[in-house]
Design an enzyme around this catalytic site. Sequence first.
Site, PDB file in Angstrom:
ATOM      1  N   ASP A  92      51.867 -12.728  27.043  1.00 18.02           N
ATOM      2  CA  ASP A  92      51.644 -14.170  27.249  1.00 18.02           C
ATOM      3  C   ASP A  92      50.141 -14.424  27.385  1.00 18.02           C
ATOM      4  O   ASP A  92      49.372 -13.542  27.773  1.00 18.02           O
ATOM      5  CB  ASP A  92      52.419 -14.691  28.472  1.00 18.02           C
ATOM      6  CG  ASP A  92      52.019 -14.021  29.777  1.00 18.02           C
ATOM      7  OD1 ASP A  92      51.735 -12.805  29.751  1.00 18.02           O
ATOM      8  OD2 ASP A  92      51.996 -14.703  30.822  1.00 18.02           O
TER       9      ASP A  92
ATOM     10  N   GLU B 275      52.660 -12.972  33.015  1.00 17.40           N
ATOM     11  CA  GLU B 275      51.545 -12.472  33.834  1.00 17.40           C
ATOM     12  C   GLU B 275      50.590 -13.597  34.169  1.00 17.40           C
ATOM     13  O   GLU B 275      50.103 -13.701  35.276  1.00 17.40           O
ATOM     14  CB  GLU B 275      50.791 -11.365  33.082  1.00 17.40           C
ATOM     15  CG  GLU B 275      49.881 -10.520  33.990  1.00 17.40           C
ATOM     16  CD  GLU B 275      48.503 -11.116  34.225  1.00 17.40           C
ATOM     17  OE1 GLU B 275      47.837 -10.684  35.171  1.00 17.40           O
ATOM     18  OE2 GLU B 275      48.088 -12.017  33.480  1.00 17.40           O
TER      19      GLU B 275
HETATM   20 ZN    ZN Z   1      45.444 -10.445  31.343  1.00 22.24          ZN
END
Ligand code: ZN
Length: 385
Positions: A74, A141
């Site tokens: 992501d 994340e």
């Molecule tokens: Zn990163």
Amino acid sequence: MTADPVAIARELVRCRSITPEEGGALSYLHTVLEAAGFVVHRPIFTESGAAPVENLFARIGDKGPNLAFAGHTDVVPPGDEKAWQHPPFAGDVAGDKLYGRGAVDMKGGIACFVAAALDYLAANGGKPKRGSISFLITGDEESVAVNGTVKLLQWAAARGESFDHCILGEPSNVETIGDTIRAGRRGSLNGTLIVAGRQGHVAYPDRFDNPIRGLVTLITALQAPLDEGNEHFAPSNLEFTSVDVGNPTVNVVPGEARGRFNIRYNDRHTQASLKALIERRAKAAGGGRIHHRFEWPPSNADVFVIKQGPFTDLAIAAIKDVTGRTPELSTSGGTSDARFIKDYCPVFEFGLVGQTMHQVDECTPVADLITLTAVYRRIIEKYFG
Ligand SMILES: [Zn+2]
């Protein structure tokens, strides 16, 4: 199957995997890794109040030692796409650089490890010489990070998976590939200081108790140094990020004032000892006259440090072999998923150069992709050699 890190990085950048969207990035990795002989799983994790998120676990080999590579596909949003000279999801290569959101943070790093692993396997007849290689790749994340690595590790452990060592491919280097390994991180703790007073007309000081006066006194007291740091860490730092009374009028003294702050702290503190220290200092500065309280939202970003040992020594030697540089072991920078992985096995972060991460026209020199792949390849060779 190609082991060209530039081609793999371009394919990944072309996926619009704006957190927490999968955007085709994990599907692409799935295809590439499965074709190379990895067993691939795509668990989806959910939690109320957060979007469900896809993750990827892949492993080749069924024996130890198991060397894991961790990362995230992501990316943060591109912002105004028109501000980019090279479109954020085109995967343009221009002037010896690869452009695009995630080029350094961290699709580029993933591409390099995939290329290094594929090259290593190809050189050994399609399987590890011994042991196993695993991938722990999340799509969660950059946002709240609740349906990502933390759950992927639990999921893997429940399946009986264990990891001996892990490399997290976040952009760790400051100026040049080979200058920095991140071996630990400071902790991060947020807090809100709330001072209660008594509301009243500004013209009648005897009828109100202005909480802004108390807030200023406490803010001053809380900015005193927290420590001097130590051999692994810089001094801890408390920083106020917002002061709020929410008062739209000019002649009313507000009844309450708030200050929000964040503390980046080193391993001379725990969350509990830090909260106690802050509350003690506020109490002393208030002298019983400033009515106040603290709110401490939960934090999963504890401080940790990876001490130099055989695994970091192996990486330092591999980096020196390829780049001629001796990396510094650093604990600076923001938090990362290493804070979850460190509970399962030794982990350090080594990836591309972080200078353009999260910026418009994020980019990496193509040469850095080649160098990083060579470093990872050398680490794998030494690890199983
Ligand atoms: Zn990163």
